[in-house]
Design a protein around this motif. Sequence first.
Motif, short mmCIF file in Angstrom:
data_model
loop_
_atom_site.label_atom_id
_atom_site.label_comp_id
_atom_site.label_asym_id
_atom_site.label_seq_id
_atom_site.Cartn_x
_atom_site.Cartn_y
_atom_site.Cartn_z
N SER A 1 -71.61 55.07 134.63
CA SER A 1 -70.93 53.99 133.92
C SER A 1 -70.44 52.87 134.84
O SER A 1 -70.23 51.74 134.38
N LEU A 2 -70.28 53.15 136.14
CA LEU A 2 -69.77 52.13 137.06
C LEU A 2 -70.73 51.84 138.22
O LEU A 2 -70.37 51.15 139.16
N ASP B 1 -77.67 47.68 144.87
CA ASP B 1 -76.81 48.74 144.33
C ASP B 1 -75.49 48.07 143.96
O ASP B 1 -74.80 47.53 144.83
N ILE B 2 -75.16 48.09 142.68
CA ILE B 2 -74.01 47.36 142.16
C ILE B 2 -72.94 48.32 141.66
O ILE B 2 -73.24 49.26 140.92
N PHE B 3 -71.71 48.06 142.09
CA PHE B 3 -70.57 48.89 141.70
C PHE B 3 -69.57 48.02 140.94
O PHE B 3 -69.12 46.99 141.46
N ILE B 4 -69.24 48.41 139.73
CA ILE B 4 -68.35 47.61 138.90
C ILE B 4 -67.04 48.36 138.67
O ILE B 4 -66.95 49.57 138.93
N ILE C 1 -73.58 38.16 141.92
CA ILE C 1 -74.49 38.98 142.72
C ILE C 1 -74.66 38.32 144.09
O ILE C 1 -74.53 37.10 144.22
N PRO C 2 -74.95 39.11 145.13
CA PRO C 2 -74.90 38.62 146.50
C PRO C 2 -76.15 37.90 146.98
O PRO C 2 -76.63 38.13 148.09
N SER D 1 -71.43 45.28 146.15
CA SER D 1 -72.87 45.49 145.97
C SER D 1 -73.54 45.52 147.35
O SER D 1 -73.04 44.95 148.31
N ASP D 2 -74.66 46.22 147.39
CA ASP D 2 -75.47 46.31 148.60
C ASP D 2 -76.84 45.74 148.29
O ASP D 2 -77.49 46.15 147.31
N LEU D 3 -77.28 44.81 149.11
CA LEU D 3 -78.54 44.09 148.88
C LEU D 3 -79.53 44.39 149.99
O LEU D 3 -79.17 44.34 151.18
#
Length: 223
Positions: free
Chosen positions: A120-121, A141-144, A154-155, A183-185
């Motif tokens: 969910s996150l 990888d996105i963390f909300i 977004i990065p 987030s990790d890009l």
Amino acid sequence: MQKTPSFLLLFFINFLFSQSYHFDYFVENTSKETSAKENTWIGNYFYDSKSGQKLHLKNHENGFLASMYDKESQKSHYFYVSKEKSQLTFTYAYSFEHEGSKTIKDINKNDDIEVVKIDSLNYKVNIFKDKQKRKKKYTMDIFIEKNAVDFFEIPMEYSRSEEVIQRLKSYFCCNQKYMIKSSDLANFKYNETYHFEITKFEKTDLTLVLPEKLKIEVPFWKK
């Protein structure tokens, strides 16, 4: 009945007919290159949660220079910013006029965008160069986390970033507000990786008013 002094009346009239901008949040983000160079950048700006308008701050001489781009008027506006203790004072400096919109070829139009829900996150975004998914351009990888207002950034500069965000938001429900906390890009074209994180998201109350007559200058890139 007490009369309003004429200079106050003139001020109110000018305020009503001048362009004004309101910002209700202050944001600080950190971008860190996690591949070979390991560079770190810190960005600061004010944010309007209703319009999405941003007022960016950067170091300038003995203070800061604030800049914003008004898409509707196609103008950039700049303000000198001085700081005394914790108080910021904004003074209008000048504006730039941008040329009318041009038809620009979107090099990303054939990309295939994939958004996968991990939990969910936590979400993963894969962007492929074509519909056959033969070559991957980026992964994120996105963390909300839950937030007072929706805030999605977004990065990367990407012409279809709004589409990425809309696909991400399609997983949410129940009128809950979220923000992308970190987030990790991975950029496969340049073999680079970055970590992006919101380190401050604070409530504020800033209103800036443009003068009735703007000081239009020629952008430095045209001189």
